[in-house]
Scaffold this motif. Structure first.
Motif, PDB file in Angstrom:
ATOM      1  N   ALA A 177      20.940   3.645  -2.495  1.00 27.11           N
ATOM      2  CA  ALA A 177      19.977   2.935  -1.396  1.00 27.11           C
ATOM      3  C   ALA A 177      18.915   2.043  -2.713  1.00 27.11           C
ATOM      4  CB  ALA A 177      18.940   3.646  -0.781  1.00 27.11           C
ATOM      5  N   ARG A 178      18.662   0.874  -2.071  1.00 27.60           N
ATOM      6  CA  ARG A 178      17.945  -0.196  -2.910  1.00 27.60           C
ATOM      7  C   ARG A 178      16.289   0.715  -3.507  1.00 27.60           C
ATOM      8  NH1 ARG A 178      18.027  -5.342  -0.336  1.00 27.60           N
ATOM      9  NH2 ARG A 178      15.842  -5.321  -0.574  1.00 27.60           N
ATOM     10  N   PRO A 179      16.178   0.486  -4.455  1.00 25.49           N
ATOM     11  CA  PRO A 179      14.940   0.997  -5.101  1.00 25.49           C
ATOM     12  C   PRO A 179      13.741   0.179  -4.630  1.00 25.49           C
ATOM     13  CG  PRO A 179      15.979  -0.039  -6.945  1.00 25.49           C
ATOM     14  CD  PRO A 179      17.006  -0.101  -5.789  1.00 25.49           C
ATOM     15  N   LEU A 180      12.523   0.784  -4.519  1.00 30.11           N
ATOM     16  CA  LEU A 180      11.223   0.064  -3.872  1.00 30.11           C
ATOM     17  C   LEU A 180      10.798  -0.673  -5.088  1.00 30.11           C
ATOM     18  CD1 LEU A 180      10.188   2.986  -1.723  1.00 30.11           C
ATOM     19  CD2 LEU A 180      10.944   0.818  -0.698  1.00 30.11           C
ATOM     20  N   SER A 181       9.747  -1.817  -4.834  1.00 33.36           N
ATOM     21  CA  SER A 181       8.905  -2.407  -5.508  1.00 33.36           C
ATOM     22  C   SER A 181       7.531  -1.938  -5.318  1.00 33.36           C
ATOM     23  CB  SER A 181       8.938  -4.054  -5.150  1.00 33.36           C
ATOM     24  OG  SER A 181       7.822  -4.681  -5.448  1.00 33.36           O
ATOM     25  N   PHE A 182       7.187  -1.387  -6.807  1.00 28.93           N
ATOM     26  CA  PHE A 182       5.671  -0.929  -6.730  1.00 28.93           C
ATOM     27  C   PHE A 182       4.874  -1.878  -5.958  1.00 28.93           C
ATOM     28  CE2 PHE A 182       1.939  -0.934  -9.044  1.00 28.93           C
ATOM     29  CZ  PHE A 182       1.262   0.142  -8.468  1.00 28.93           C
ATOM     30  N   GLU A 183       4.904  -3.219  -6.508  1.00 27.77           N
ATOM     31  CA  GLU A 183       3.958  -4.010  -6.396  1.00 27.77           C
ATOM     32  C   GLU A 183       3.868  -4.490  -4.818  1.00 27.77           C
ATOM     33  OE1 GLU A 183       5.936  -4.211  -9.166  1.00 27.77           O
ATOM     34  OE2 GLU A 183       4.030  -4.079 -10.543  1.00 27.77           O
ATOM     35  N   LYS A 184       4.870  -4.605  -4.226  1.00 21.83           N
ATOM     36  CA  LYS A 184       4.875  -4.972  -2.895  1.00 21.83           C
ATOM     37  C   LYS A 184       4.450  -3.859  -1.958  1.00 21.83           C
ATOM     38  CE  LYS A 184       8.626  -6.950  -0.268  1.00 21.83           C
ATOM     39  NZ  LYS A 184      10.151  -7.095  -0.140  1.00 21.83           N
ATOM     40  N   VAL A 185       4.946  -2.408  -2.427  1.00 20.95           N
ATOM     41  CA  VAL A 185       4.317  -1.438  -1.473  1.00 20.95           C
ATOM     42  C   VAL A 185       2.715  -1.261  -1.695  1.00 20.95           C
ATOM     43  CG1 VAL A 185       4.547   1.190  -1.118  1.00 20.95           C
ATOM     44  CG2 VAL A 185       6.614  -0.140  -1.635  1.00 20.95           C
ATOM     45  N   ASN A 186       2.537  -1.404  -2.931  1.00 17.73           N
ATOM     46  CA  ASN A 186       0.955  -1.219  -3.386  1.00 17.73           C
ATOM     47  C   ASN A 186       0.199  -2.340  -2.465  1.00 17.73           C
ATOM     48  OD1 ASN A 186      -0.970  -0.174  -5.190  1.00 17.73           O
ATOM     49  ND2 ASN A 186      -0.955  -1.819  -6.328  1.00 17.73           N
ATOM     50  N   ARG A 187       0.442  -3.677  -2.478  1.00 19.33           N
ATOM     51  CA  ARG A 187      -0.057  -4.718  -2.152  1.00 19.33           C
ATOM     52  C   ARG A 187      -0.314  -4.208  -0.668  1.00 19.33           C
ATOM     53  NH1 ARG A 187       3.178  -9.108  -2.378  1.00 19.33           N
ATOM     54  NH2 ARG A 187       3.525  -8.499  -4.543  1.00 19.33           N
ATOM     55  N   ALA A 188       0.730  -4.056  -0.008  1.00 20.29           N
ATOM     56  CA  ALA A 188       0.816  -4.032   1.594  1.00 20.29           C
ATOM     57  C   ALA A 188      -0.206  -2.615   1.917  1.00 20.29           C
ATOM     58  CB  ALA A 188       2.057  -3.678   2.324  1.00 20.29           C
ATOM     59  N   TYR A 189      -0.116  -1.541   1.076  1.00 27.60           N
ATOM     60  CA  TYR A 189      -0.798  -0.284   1.338  1.00 27.60           C
ATOM     61  C   TYR A 189      -2.317  -0.429   1.262  1.00 27.60           C
ATOM     62  CZ  TYR A 189       2.902   2.656   3.259  1.00 27.60           C
ATOM     63  OH  TYR A 189       3.834   2.944   3.946  1.00 27.60           O
ATOM     64  N   LEU A 190      -2.563  -1.231   0.197  1.00 24.50           N
ATOM     65  CA  LEU A 190      -4.114  -1.483  -0.129  1.00 24.50           C
ATOM     66  C   LEU A 190      -4.753  -2.260   0.856  1.00 24.50           C
ATOM     67  CD1 LEU A 190      -4.230  -1.844  -4.002  1.00 24.50           C
ATOM     68  CD2 LEU A 190      -4.589   0.096  -2.720  1.00 24.50           C
ATOM     69  N   GLU A 191      -3.878  -3.192   1.345  1.00 23.87           N
ATOM     70  CA  GLU A 191      -4.494  -4.087   2.458  1.00 23.87           C
ATOM     71  C   GLU A 191      -4.686  -2.975   3.853  1.00 23.87           C
ATOM     72  OE1 GLU A 191      -2.154  -7.579   3.524  1.00 23.87           O
ATOM     73  OE2 GLU A 191      -3.216  -7.585   5.130  1.00 23.87           O
ATOM     74  N   ALA A 192      -3.695  -2.339   4.093  1.00 23.42           N
ATOM     75  CA  ALA A 192      -4.123  -1.351   5.187  1.00 23.42           C
ATOM     76  C   ALA A 192      -5.246  -0.368   4.875  1.00 23.42           C
ATOM     77  CB  ALA A 192      -2.757  -0.538   5.447  1.00 23.42           C
ATOM     78  N   GLY A 193      -5.276  -0.019   3.857  1.00 25.08           N
ATOM     79  CA  GLY A 193      -6.405   0.976   3.154  1.00 25.08           C
ATOM     80  C   GLY A 193      -7.753   0.315   3.332  1.00 25.08           C
ATOM     81  N   ARG A 194      -7.797  -0.962   3.022  1.00 25.51           N
ATOM     82  CA  ARG A 194      -8.948  -1.857   3.195  1.00 25.51           C
ATOM     83  C   ARG A 194      -9.393  -1.885   4.641  1.00 25.51           C
ATOM     84  NH1 ARG A 194      -7.097  -4.596  -1.056  1.00 25.51           N
ATOM     85  NH2 ARG A 194      -5.987  -6.118   0.192  1.00 25.51           N
ATOM     86  N   TYR A 195      -8.346  -2.093   5.547  1.00 27.55           N
ATOM     87  CA  TYR A 195      -8.683  -2.051   7.022  1.00 27.55           C
ATOM     88  C   TYR A 195      -9.041  -0.814   7.667  1.00 27.55           C
ATOM     89  CZ  TYR A 195      -7.355  -3.069  11.997  1.00 27.55           C
ATOM     90  OH  TYR A 195      -7.432  -3.129  13.327  1.00 27.55           O
ATOM     91  N   LEU A 196      -8.366  -0.068   7.131  1.00 33.31           N
ATOM     92  CA  LEU A 196      -8.762   1.627   7.883  1.00 33.31           C
ATOM     93  C   LEU A 196      -9.830   2.085   7.311  1.00 33.31           C
ATOM     94  CD1 LEU A 196      -4.871   2.768   7.921  1.00 33.31           C
ATOM     95  CD2 LEU A 196      -6.187   1.936   9.888  1.00 33.31           C
ATOM     96  N   LYS A 197     -10.373   1.748   6.117  1.00 34.54           N
ATOM     97  CA  LYS A 197     -11.354   2.417   5.523  1.00 34.54           C
ATOM     98  C   LYS A 197     -12.665   2.733   6.349  1.00 34.54           C
ATOM     99  CE  LYS A 197     -13.927   2.410   1.254  1.00 34.54           C
ATOM    100  NZ  LYS A 197     -14.519   2.009  -0.036  1.00 34.54           N
ATOM    101  N   ARG A 198     -12.904   1.920   7.288  1.00 34.74           N
ATOM    102  CA  ARG A 198     -14.417   2.295   8.299  1.00 34.74           C
ATOM    103  C   ARG A 198     -13.878   3.346   9.050  1.00 34.74           C
ATOM    104  NH1 ARG A 198     -12.074  -2.384   9.542  1.00 34.74           N
ATOM    105  NH2 ARG A 198     -11.316  -2.770  11.877  1.00 34.74           N
ATOM    106  N   PHE A 199     -12.561   3.830   9.283  1.00 40.20           N
ATOM    107  CA  PHE A 199     -12.280   5.039  10.336  1.00 40.20           C
ATOM    108  C   PHE A 199     -12.027   6.244   9.569  1.00 40.20           C
ATOM    109  CE2 PHE A 199     -10.155   1.069  12.104  1.00 40.20           C
ATOM    110  CZ  PHE A 199     -10.780   0.963  13.222  1.00 40.20           C
ATOM    111  N   VAL A 200     -11.942   6.246   8.395  1.00 43.51           N
ATOM    112  CA  VAL A 200     -11.775   7.424   7.467  1.00 43.51           C
ATOM    113  C   VAL A 200     -13.073   8.088   7.349  1.00 43.51           C
ATOM    114  CG1 VAL A 200     -10.677   8.309   5.736  1.00 43.51           C
ATOM    115  CG2 VAL A 200      -9.715   6.405   6.469  1.00 43.51           C
TER     116      VAL A 200
END
Ligand code: GDP
Ligand code: IMO
Ligand code: MG
Length: 422
Positions: A177-200
């Motif tokens: 299978a195709r390997p994942l790009s750290f940068e891409k995953v990191n960017r998307a997840y950090l954005e979701a993290g910033r959004y979700l922070k207020r609920f955690v």
């Protein structure tokens, strides 16, 4: 209402979402304690359809606090989408949703590995929802998981993610299978993290404060008893404890604070995915599919259908400690001349009145049926117990008795108002 655990007593999709929505009226807090966005809980409110995957179905009632507990595995991108989807439909989420700091995060390599393992298994595949649930729980147990508390701290998250992606890319490469790009995953997840922070938050403390105030908590099970990692038809199961005990470990609320267990079951049986389903029957499946019913809420797959299996529901009552049952989709049987109920299994000359653990034996087992006369009357307008046809009441009484539990709710349609308290 007292602290109530609600579990699925069959193979999932029993109508838990609908029953949770009904019971939430009396609850202060609703908690999901296991599973992830493999779940799909359908609720109709005034003809508007909602399908909840990670957020407790209680969110559809005003001012009920909803908790995603520590036992859940969270795909943060999908959680953001779900929150936004609800907001667009006018549902208030801010201030009502609380997400555990210690819930584990589902990452793209979990989803990819889930899919690759299924391909490798070929005809022995589980038929997973491909949401990465198994690999995410696997990492949790192997102590290499990332948690919500990590996700909302960018530096810590990125450092851990880098290592995890490096390791998982090696595994993915081995699968071709195709390997994942750290940068891409990191960017998307950090954005979701910033959004979700207020609920955690620390949801264990939140729940204990609610208990101290004497509030009532409703624990919303996902999946069903026979998809439980310990008590289900292993390996054709999900990767969490879907049975009542999972509500304690998945929330941090101890067993002696639980007051009752409600088991939800359909008036027949369905299963989506592979694995044994002793009462599977094309007659009832074709009839339900022709009515446009029994297509999966998460993956849209047609559900496999069969007659009510009281060997299974009796087993479910035993392992969950079910006090009361809610029977849903009674109206699905309205047209039938005769209705079958499995009362035992038979393999050759040997008869079983419990569910055998050996999956090969279970797959060989044939159901022993009792037959009930159909009521051949529409039930969807019934409001009270006495509105139901006598043959329907007799059927419901019989399946409750065979399941060794008390009939509590009879559901005759997807809407709130189509609920009969018995
Ligand atoms: P869950 O995963 O246990 O919440 O169940 P799902 O939402 O995946 O599947 C149950 C399906 O049955 C949904 O489409 C519900 O709207 C529907 N449903 C629940 N109770 C009833 C009922 O009594 N009658 C009918 N006709 N549909 C029902
Ligand atoms: P709700 O909460 C029905 C099934 C999948 C597959 C097996 C493993 O809506 O009742 P997984 O993706 O969890 O690794 O898949 O479990 N499954 C469900 N079946 N209802 C569900 O949730 C399910 N969640 C998982 O189809 O057979
Ligand atoms: Mg479902």
């Amino acid at each position: 209402m007292a602290n109530t655990i609600l579990v699925g007593a069959q193979w999932g999709d029993e109508g838990k979402g609908k029953i949770i929505d009904v019971l939430t009226e009396e609850a202060d807090v609703v908690v999901r304690t296991q599973g992830g966005n493999n779940a799909g809980h359908t609720v109709f409110v005034k003809k508007q359809k909602y399908v909840l995957h990670l957020i407790p179905s209680g969110i559809l009632r005003r001012n009920k606090r909803c908790v995603i507990g520590n036992g859940v595995v969270i795909d943060p991108i999908s959680l953001v989408e779900e929150i936004e989807g609800l907001r667009k439909l006018g549902v208030k989420v801010d201030g009502n949703l609380f997400v555990s700091e210690t819930a584990h995060v589902v990452l793209p390599y979990h989803r990819e590995l889930d899919a690759q393992r299924e391909v490798l298994k070929g005809k022995d595949r589980i038929g997973t929802t491909k949401r990465g649930i198994g690999p995410a729980y696997g990492d949790k147990a192997a102590r290499v998981g990332l948690r919500m508390i990590d996700l909302i701290q960018p530096e810590r998250f990125s450092a851990q993610l880098r290592t995890r992606i490096r390791e998982n890319n090696e595994v993915l490469k081995a699968f071709g299978a195709r390997p994942l790009s750290f940068e891409k995953v990191n960017r998307a997840y950090l954005e979701a993290g910033r959004y979700l922070k207020r609920f955690v938050t620390n949801t264990v403390v939140l729940l204990h404060e609610a208990l101290l105030r004497g509030e009532d908590i409703l624990f919303e099970g996902a999946q069903g008893t026979f998809l439980d990692i310990d008590h289900g038809t292993y390996p054709f199961v999900t990767s969490s404890n879907t049975t009542a005990g999972g509500a304690c470990t998945g929330s941090g609320v101890p067993p002696h604070r639980m007051d009752r267990v409600v088991g939800v079951m359909k008036a027949y049986t369905t299963r989506v995915g592979e694995g044994p389903l002793p009462t599977e029957d094309a007659e009832i499946g074709d009839m339900l599919h022709a009515m446009g019913r029994e297509f999966g809420a998460t993956t849209g797959r047609p559900r496999r259908c069969g007659w009510f299996d009281s060997v299974a529901t009796r087993h479910a009552a035993m392992v969950n400690g079910i006090d009361e049952i809610a029977v849903t989709n009674i109206d699905g049987l309205d047209a039938l001349e005769t209705i079958k109920v499995c009362v035992a299994y038979r393999d050759g000359r040997k008869q079983y009145d419990y569910m055998p653990n050996d999956i090969e034996l279970l797959s060989r087992c044939r159901p022993v049926y009792a037959e009930f006369p159909g009521w051949k009357t529409p039930t969807h307008k019934a409001k009270r117990w006495k509105d139901l046809p006598p043959k329907c009441r007799a059927y419901l009484k019989a399946i409750a008795e065979l399941s060794c539990a008390r009939l509590f709710i009879a559901s005759v349609g997807p809407g709130r108002e189509q609920t009969i308290f018995v």
